[in-house]
Scaffold this motif. Structure first.
Motif, PDB file in Angstrom:
ATOM      1  N   PHE B  11      34.512 -47.073  43.390  1.00  0.00           N
ATOM      2  CA  PHE B  11      35.626 -46.182  43.745  1.00  0.00           C
ATOM      3  C   PHE B  11      35.137 -44.968  44.517  1.00  0.00           C
ATOM      4  O   PHE B  11      35.751 -44.524  45.484  1.00  0.00           O
ATOM      5  N   ALA B  14      34.433 -45.870  48.036  1.00  0.00           N
ATOM      6  CA  ALA B  14      35.668 -46.044  48.806  1.00  0.00           C
ATOM      7  C   ALA B  14      36.240 -44.692  49.209  1.00  0.00           C
ATOM      8  O   ALA B  14      36.610 -44.482  50.365  1.00  0.00           O
ATOM      9  N   ILE B  15      36.275 -43.767  48.240  1.00  0.00           N
ATOM     10  CA  ILE B  15      36.824 -42.437  48.541  1.00  0.00           C
ATOM     11  C   ILE B  15      35.970 -41.752  49.598  1.00  0.00           C
ATOM     12  O   ILE B  15      36.485 -41.142  50.543  1.00  0.00           O
ATOM     13  N   PHE B  16      34.661 -41.871  49.450  1.00  0.00           N
ATOM     14  CA  PHE B  16      33.735 -41.257  50.394  1.00  0.00           C
ATOM     15  C   PHE B  16      33.956 -41.789  51.810  1.00  0.00           C
ATOM     16  O   PHE B  16      34.102 -41.033  52.773  1.00  0.00           O
ATOM     17  N   PHE B  17      34.012 -43.122  51.929  1.00  0.00           N
ATOM     18  CA  PHE B  17      34.215 -43.751  53.234  1.00  0.00           C
ATOM     19  C   PHE B  17      35.500 -43.265  53.883  1.00  0.00           C
ATOM     20  O   PHE B  17      35.531 -42.887  55.045  1.00  0.00           O
ATOM     21  N   LEU B  18      36.589 -43.289  53.103  1.00  0.00           N
ATOM     22  CA  LEU B  18      37.885 -42.911  53.667  1.00  0.00           C
ATOM     23  C   LEU B  18      37.893 -41.434  54.053  1.00  0.00           C
ATOM     24  O   LEU B  18      38.479 -41.058  55.067  1.00  0.00           O
ATOM     25  N   ILE B  20      35.292 -39.721  55.091  1.00  0.00           N
ATOM     26  CA  ILE B  20      34.538 -39.599  56.347  1.00  0.00           C
ATOM     27  C   ILE B  20      35.397 -40.048  57.530  1.00  0.00           C
ATOM     28  O   ILE B  20      35.408 -39.414  58.584  1.00  0.00           O
ATOM     29  N   PHE B  21      36.142 -41.132  57.342  1.00  0.00           N
ATOM     30  CA  PHE B  21      37.013 -41.594  58.423  1.00  0.00           C
ATOM     31  C   PHE B  21      38.013 -40.511  58.792  1.00  0.00           C
ATOM     32  O   PHE B  21      38.263 -40.228  59.959  1.00  0.00           O
ATOM     33  N   TRP B  22      38.583 -39.911  57.783  1.00  0.00           N
ATOM     34  CA  TRP B  22      39.585 -38.881  58.005  1.00  0.00           C
ATOM     35  C   TRP B  22      38.981 -37.699  58.765  1.00  0.00           C
ATOM     36  O   TRP B  22      39.540 -37.210  59.744  1.00  0.00           O
ATOM     37  N   GLN B  23      37.802 -37.269  58.321  1.00  0.00           N
ATOM     38  CA  GLN B  23      37.136 -36.170  59.006  1.00  0.00           C
ATOM     39  C   GLN B  23      36.741 -36.557  60.421  1.00  0.00           C
ATOM     40  O   GLN B  23      36.786 -35.749  61.338  1.00  0.00           O
ATOM     41  N   GLY B  24      36.334 -37.812  60.564  1.00  0.00           N
ATOM     42  CA  GLY B  24      35.910 -38.299  61.869  1.00  0.00           C
ATOM     43  C   GLY B  24      37.019 -38.230  62.895  1.00  0.00           C
ATOM     44  O   GLY B  24      36.771 -38.031  64.083  1.00  0.00           O
TER      45      GLY B  24
END
Lengths: 125, 172, 628
Positions: B11, B14-18, B20-24
């Motif tokens: 979990f 998953a939170i970390f990845f999402l 980073i995507f958002w910040q990206g």
């Protein structure tokens, strides 16, 4: 037994005659490793832009002066940043990038190894 | 318990990845070489556009408190719009060096005759190789350096009012 | 008018989707084996209206109806009709409508063709699939509506990008989307399976056709995309590890792993939870890929025009998908015991999954690392072809070997005495490789290994074909075709890479360049006015001094007016033994032209091999029907 000898000889023959590098010329290899900064995701080998043409001249000059491939990359990186080179450097920051795939591979291998080891179908052997 | 730790890890990933995507998404994707700020100009030699015997090198720049190196060409239309700012700067405490990029001498001279010559020295870069030494990839581009040859500002594209004001602030 | 019809139809589909979910939930509670007839009817209506909706947009493009912003932005009255139609899905909003179509069509087909399976399972699948459909419909209506109207109606459109006016590129998106989006159905089915408890062999049977269909089309879509890149983009390459290419490759690895694992699930009723993970992962990867490519977060030569608001929507949708998958999975997960004998086919399929996972994660890391680094440390780096090639290629060697040997093992436990056969074939492969090495040119140690294992795989499969003909059984045919295609693909890519001639130089009209045994004459330049572009055509005479052959190549520089773009059309002469490739671009403010000349051996065999891989999949689809 005879097969094994033949294999060995074939292997030796191969290994002693190989080149370390593949056929692509050094110049093209460098062109393909550099990003065209004014294009959307093309190398300077593939780009027809002005920038690509200029930078190819500079690289040719540098090679004629006797610089090595790495020196060319260092020069361009100092001017344009790491972003211009497609092959990530082996710096500390990029260590994760280069080793994580193999780490995953080894982990996967270990998982399979333990699955097979624990399987009762293997205990009779 | 084993599976709980596993769940937490997955979990978190998953939170970390999402995240980073958002910040990206918010990051500017267009590349610029503003990172060059703080680095020093390397060795170069600039031959005069109208006079092959004239030349300057990085040593000449050390005598100036501030130097603005500006890449321009007669065929470049944004160069026309930024020219008035260069003319204004020529009256300030700053030396201007123009580098004529991939251009013909006559066209460049006509350009300067028509719009005015703000430069203390005009050099030529017929094949564009000099621009690479300065980390330039398009024109117009301008680089502001101090007497230590450190880059204190890099302007990609034509100088506009905001950039002009920033330059003025830096050279006080 | 068209705008109202289109939006009206979208709302109709929206209402129908809600109704289906509502009725399905209701039907779950009721007893009895059969799904109520009205659900079938609603589904059929949903499909019909979705397809009509898509046709409405197509009609808008055919008629050059510029009252629709989408048509205005992406078309032009002078576009040839074929490309007007293709323009429908060649843009973000239109392609999204195509996604919805595939989601709906697959939803209906799965419902209808799986009538032998458990009712609850099918209803849950329908519900989850329709939740996905709703998600996309909301995205479409709120953010990317192809039916938005514009007033006053412009007289002329802004034109389609000329690079997209190509037959291969016209069919590439639909092919790829059947793959990308087709995997949504087994995503929904996986969630349904977890929730309803319908698993094991029967579950495998319910989804396997869909997995195969999406795999076949995904493979085809990727191949067609590469062919397009080779013929149209003017760099003579076909794979650049570009983010958009990688985005299509990620689901492909997952589907391939899934396809193989399904065999094990069906045959031995094990690996259920792994299969579920793969089902969920595939569509998640599809949506992740879409996110990366359409949000503008990555920089690529073939992205759609990007818009950050799209990114937020897709990210939200992706987050919901990931979290619901994780929650459902962990809620229903039960520890499985595994029984794998080392010398069994299951183990080798496990090995296939192992390698697929490695390839997938490598490509994923390569794509995501620059983003992570940029966000966390503000440093921008590039991860390009050298990274992917260096990391992946060495492991292709054992992969090819396992691909040949694995399928020869039987289920559960195998006593196959194939060691002698293996040694003999490796020997033959080594000899053949030495032959190539000595007579055609030297190459690195790694390349030697690649050639040896690729040839080994091909030889092994040749023997398999002999066995097949003797036994007169068609069972192994699909595997043999696909694996042979893969072996040949690696082989021909290797040959092409080692023995290609590539040269980049500047030439004036009338100039001559000598490279190796080639003499390139720049004969002349001609200007030709076409319907929507002006072409500058160069005529080149290529003399091959080795066999005294003469070829003429005419590359073009095309100047388009709507929109103002410049494209470079490569001149390519494709022959059985090699391709001759030439691109020409003008050096600004100079009389010189920059010429890229390439001789690429066996190029067409690369495409043939790749198509063979897909062919195996299609053969299996038709074979299964015969067996029932």
């Amino acid at each position: 037994m005879k097969i094994k000898i033949f294999l060995f000889i074939a292997y030796v023959l191969t290994v002693t005659h190989v080149q370390t590098n593949d056929s692509q010329t050094k110049l093209l290899k460098v062109y393909k490793n550099l990003r065209c900064l004014v294009c959307q995701g093309q190398s300077i080998a593939d780009s027809n832009s002005d920038f690509a043409i200029t930078i190819k001249l500079v690289i040719q000059d540098q090679f004629n002066e006797g610089r090595t491939e790495d020196e060319v990359y260092n020069f361009l990186t100092s001017k344009y940043g790491e972003w211009i080179v497609y092959k990530p450097t082996f710096s500390k920051g990029n260590l994760l990038l280069w080793f994580l795939p193999y780490f995953v591979f080894i982990t996967g291998g270990l998982i399979i190894f333990f699955i097979i080891k624990k399987s009762k179908y293997n205990k009779d052997n | 318990m084993n599976i709980s730790i596993f769940k937490i890890i997955i979990f978190s990933f998953a939170i970390f990845f999402l995240f980073i995507f958002w910040q990206g998404l918010k990051k500017n994707n267009n590349y610029d070489t503003k990172r060059l700020i703080g680095s020093r100009i390397s060795n170069f030699q600039l031959i005069g556009m109208n006079n092959d015997d004239q030349y300057i090198s990085e040593d000449n720049l050390k005598k100036n408190q501030f130097t603005l190196i500006n890449f321009f060409a007669s065929w470049c239309s944004p160069c026309r719009t930024e020219h008035k700012y260069l003319l204004n700067l020529s009256n300030k405490k700053i030396k201007l060096i123009g580098i004529n990029f991939k251009d013909k001498k006559n066209n460049a001279n006509n350009f300067l005759k028509e719009l005015g010559n703000p430069y203390d020295f005009v050099g030529k870069d017929v094949d564009g190789k000099i621009s690479i030494l300065f980390g330039v990839y398009g024109i117009p581009e301008s680089i502001l350096v101090d007497s230590n040859l450190t880059v204190i500002k890099k302007i990609v594209g034509p100088i506009d009012q905001t950039q002009y004001d920033k330059i003025l602030k830096l050279i006080q | 008018m068209l705008s109202n019809i289109g939006i009206g139809l979208v709302f109709l589909v929206l209402i129908l989707s809600f109704s289906i979910i509502y009725k399905a939930i209701f039907n779950l509670e009721t007893s009895g084996q059969f799904i109520k007839k009205n659900i079938y009817t609603l589904s059929l209506f949903q499909t019909t209206f979705t397809i009509l909706c898509f046709f409405t947009l197509i009609i808008g493009f055919i008629n050059s109806d510029f009252s629709l912003i989408n048509v205005y932005e992406n078309s032009h009255t002078t576009k040839p009709i074929f490309y007007k139609i293709a323009g429908t899905w060649g843009n973000h909003e239109g392609s999204l409508l195509l996604w919805v179509n595939i989601l709906v069509i697959f939803s209906y087909l799965f419902l209808v063709f799986n009538h032998t399976h458990n009712k609850k399972f099918r209803l849950y699948t329908l519900i989850f699939q329709n939740i996905l459909i709703l998600g996309f419909l909301f995205f479409l209506l709120l953010n990317s509506n192809p039916f938005n109207a514009i007033y006053p109606i412009p007289l002329e459109g802004l034109g389609l990008n000329p690079i997209l006016q190509d037959p291969a590129l016209a069919i590439h998106p639909p092919l790829l989307y059947v793959g990308f989006v087709g995997c949504s159905i087994y995503f929904s089915a996986a969630l349904a399976s977890l929730l309803s408890g319908y698993g094991g062999k029967l579950f495998a049977q319910s989804i396997k056709t869909w997995v195969k269909i999406s795999w076949c089309f995904q493979t085809l879509g990727i191949i067609v995309g590469s062919i397009w890149a080779y013929y149209e983009l003017g760099w003579g390459g076909f794979w650049f590890w570009d983010p958009v290419e990688n985005a299509s490759l990620l689901p492909w690895f997952a589907i391939t792993a899934l396809m193989h694992s399904l065999i094990v699930l069906e045959k031995r009723n094990t690996l259920y939870f792994w299969v579920i993970i793969l089902c969920l992962l595939t569509f998640i990867l599809s949506v992740t890929g879409t996110f990366l490519v359409r949000s503008g977060i990555l920089n690529s030569v073939h992205t759609f025009a990007s818009d950050p608001s799209r990114g937020i929507y897709i990210l939200l949708f992706l987050s919901l998908m990931i979290f619901s998958s994780l929650v459902m999975f962990f809620k229903k997960y039960k520890k499985e015991t595994y029984n794998f004998n080392l010398k069994s086919r299951e183990t080798f399929i496990l090995a296939n999954n192992w390698f697929m996972a490695f390839f997938l994660i490598t490509v994923l890391i390569g794509m995501l690392y620059p983003i992570f680094l940029d966000v966390l440390t503000n440093v921008k780096i590039s991860v390009g072809p050298p990274f992917f090639n260096i990391v992946i290629i060495p492991l292709v060697v054992p992969f090819l070997f396992l691909m040949a040997v694995g399928p020869k093992f039987g289920w559960i436990k195998s006593q196959n005495k194939i060691l002698h056969k293996i040694l003999f074939l490796i020997l033959s492969a080594v000899v053949i490789n030495l032959f190539i090495f000595y007579f055609f040119g030297k190459y690195s140690f790694l390349s030697n290994l690649i050639f040896i294992t690729a040839i080994f795989l091909i030889l092994y499969l040749a023997l398999d074909i002999k066995e097949l003909i003797n036994k007169k059984s068609k069972l192994e045919l699909p595997r043999i075709i696909s694996h042979l295609g893969f072996g040949m693909l690696v082989f021909f890519i290797g040959i092409n890479y080692q023995f290609s001639l590539e040269e980049d130089f500047n030439l004036k009209v009338g100039g001559i360049k000598k490279i190796d045994n080639y003499e390139i004459n720049f004969k002349n330049i001609k200007i030709k006015e076409n319907k929507n572009y002006k072409a500058v055509i160069g005529k080149f005479k290529i003399i091959n001094n080795k066999n005294n052959s003469v070829q003429y190549l005419d590359p073009e520089i095309r100047i388009y007016s709507n929109p103002d773009t410049l494209t470079y059309e490569a001149a390519i002469k494709t022959r059985i033994t090699s391709d001759l490739y030439l691109t020409m671009s003008n050096v600004s403010r100079s009389e010189y032209y920059n010429i890229k000349f390439q001789n690429k051996p066996f190029m067409i065999w690369i495409w043939i091999s790749a198509f063979m891989i897909a062919l195996g999949g299609f053969v299996q689809l038709t074979l299964k029907k015969n067996e029932h």
